[in-house]
Every structure is written in C-alpha cells, then in structure tokens.
Design an enzyme around this catalytic site. Sequence first.
Site, PDB file in Angstrom:
ATOM      1  N   SER A 151     -37.074  36.516   8.327  1.00 29.13           N
ATOM      2  CA  SER A 151     -36.561  36.917   7.017  1.00 29.13           C
ATOM      3  C   SER A 151     -36.571  38.439   6.889  1.00 29.13           C
ATOM      4  O   SER A 151     -35.895  39.119   7.652  1.00 29.13           O
ATOM      5  CB  SER A 151     -37.368  36.220   5.928  1.00 29.13           C
ATOM      6  N   ASP A 227     -31.723  26.308   4.359  1.00 33.02           N
ATOM      7  CA  ASP A 227     -32.504  27.465   3.894  1.00 33.02           C
ATOM      8  C   ASP A 227     -32.183  27.777   2.435  1.00 33.02           C
ATOM      9  O   ASP A 227     -31.030  28.062   2.092  1.00 33.02           O
ATOM     10  CB  ASP A 227     -32.169  28.674   4.785  1.00 33.02           C
ATOM     11  N   HIS A 259     -36.587  27.598   4.839  1.00 33.01           N
ATOM     12  CA  HIS A 259     -36.984  28.983   5.157  1.00 33.01           C
ATOM     13  C   HIS A 259     -38.463  29.092   5.545  1.00 33.01           C
ATOM     14  O   HIS A 259     -38.930  30.175   5.875  1.00 33.01           O
ATOM     15  CB  HIS A 259     -36.714  29.841   3.915  1.00 33.01           C
TER      16      HIS A 259
END
Length: 282
Positions: A151, A227, A259
């Site tokens: 991320s 996600d 995620h």
Amino acid sequence: MSTIELISANKSFGGWHKRYRHRSTATSCDMTFAIYLPPQADQGEPVPVVYWLSGLTCTDENFMQKAGAQRVAAELGVVIVAPDTSPRGEGVPDDPDGAYDFGMGAGFYINATEEPWARNYRMYDYVVDELPKLIEANFPVSEQRSIFGHSMGGHGALICALKNPGHYQSVSALAPITNPSQVPWGQKALGRYLGSDVEQWKKWDTCELIAGATERLPLLVDQGEGDEFIQQLNPEALEAAAAAVGHPLTLRRQPGYDHSYYFIATFIEDHLRYHAKALGRA
Ligand SMILES: N[C@@H](CCC(=O)N[C@@H](CSC=O)C(=O)NCC(=O)O)C(=O)O
C-alpha cells in the site's frame, strides 16, 4: 553513525527477530526498526537484505507479526528489515485532527519540504540511505539489497527503486498506491508535505517516475480484486504508465483478496522467492 540499542529479541525458525532503537540523522528523532536474521547470518558469509515498507498506521511490528515471512526467509537465507512508517515521538508534528492517513504512521517515504514537517518527515533519506548504512555496519549482511512493501509502503518501494538505479537488485509491491498525485490519500499527503506545486508531487509518483527511469528494473505487483481501497491504488494507471514506455511489469490480479495482512500473508512467500532469486539465494 548512531549506535543501535536492542529493544527485544525472539528466536524464530532458527534465526532471530530483533527490534532496535537508534537516533536518526535523517528524521531528527529516535527511530525503531525490526530485523529478521535467518540462521545463515550466523554462518560467516554475508547475507543479502530485503527491506519491507509497511502501509498507513503501521509500525515495524505489523509485518513481522502478521505476514508470516520468517519461515521462508530462514529457508532462503535472506535478512528482512522493517522500518517504522514515519518519524515519531515528542516534538514530532502530527496530523492536527489525528487522522490515520497523514503524519505519524503516514510518512509516505518522501522528504517533506513544507513546515512544520520538513525537519522530521524525511523517510526517503532514511530508507534509501541512512538505514542501509546502519544495517550494513552492524549486521553480517552484504550490500546486495531488494525492496518491497504494501500500500503506502508499496508506493515507497517502487519510488525508492525507480529513483535509485543500481541500488536494489529487485523490487515488488502488494496493493501499492501507484499514482499518489491523483488519489485522495496521496493528494492529502503530498499537498501537506510538499506544498501546492504539483510538479513537486510528480517526483514522488511511480506513474510519473516510470517515464524517465534510466533503469528498467522489472516490477512485480500483486493486487487483490476485492481490495476495499482500490480507488486509492489505481493499478490501471500503473499498467498504462509501464506500457507507454515498455517498462517490464508483472501485475497479478488476485480474485477475492482484500487489502489486509491475510492477502499479504498469502503472497509473501512468492515475493520472498522472487527477491531471493535476484539476490542469488535461489
Ligand atoms: N481504516 C484503517 C486504515 C488503515 C489500514 O488499513 N492500513 C493498512 C495499510 S493501508 C495503506 O497504506 C495496514 O497495513 N494496516 C495495518 C494492519 O496491521 O492491518 C484504519 O483506520 O486503521
């Protein structure tokens, strides 16, 4: 160079997970990092290092506790280093509203230029320069290194590699923020750390950096199709930027994955094997 102070040590898969604190010149505060030393680190040969960059809200602990990387790192004989995601502590400014996506836990791996952030928020210099020097001076490691992250940390890994040809043997990312100058998380962070000139933002944006990259180091990216933060990540922008200049990209869309660290733990072995191969360990 600062001295490192051991905080804790845990034996794991025949090696050691350790946490250290040290004074950082780059971030002008005390920093904590975690290191996993595989059993091979005790056998006299210098061992290569893979740097892991975590995402928003993380410290050095999330990855080491949740990703399940130690078993494979022990098998392959690679060190893993996981820094914190921002400067912290007394005197370090934070998001005025306590938001999770800016300030402490959200350094975005860039060098801030705006006040009051510029003194401490220099995570790029910390990760690319200060931390490797510290690791290479204090542990039995080689100067062979790779970088990966998740991320915000995936964005960090990609920009660190793209901005430093020859510094890393390989780079990969899980659900990275690929085009921060075009999405809310990135616009908030870049706007505050760097000011309103969007030309400055482009220096820290993977999709912008790819065009001018002087080294075509292949990018490996996994992205969950389930996600919940997909709007912030924009894998299509990465695909288009790479295709436009012929930059080698393997983008794997993984059906159903979100995620979280459940996603990371599923694919971490693959990423470690990818880096180990580039580092001559497989
Ligand atoms: N809503 C969450 C948002 C924080 C979050 O999901 N952080 C991710 C990284 S997101 C991009 O950088 C993460 O890795 N969290 C740590 C974990 O252990 O899962 C919140 O408010 O916390």
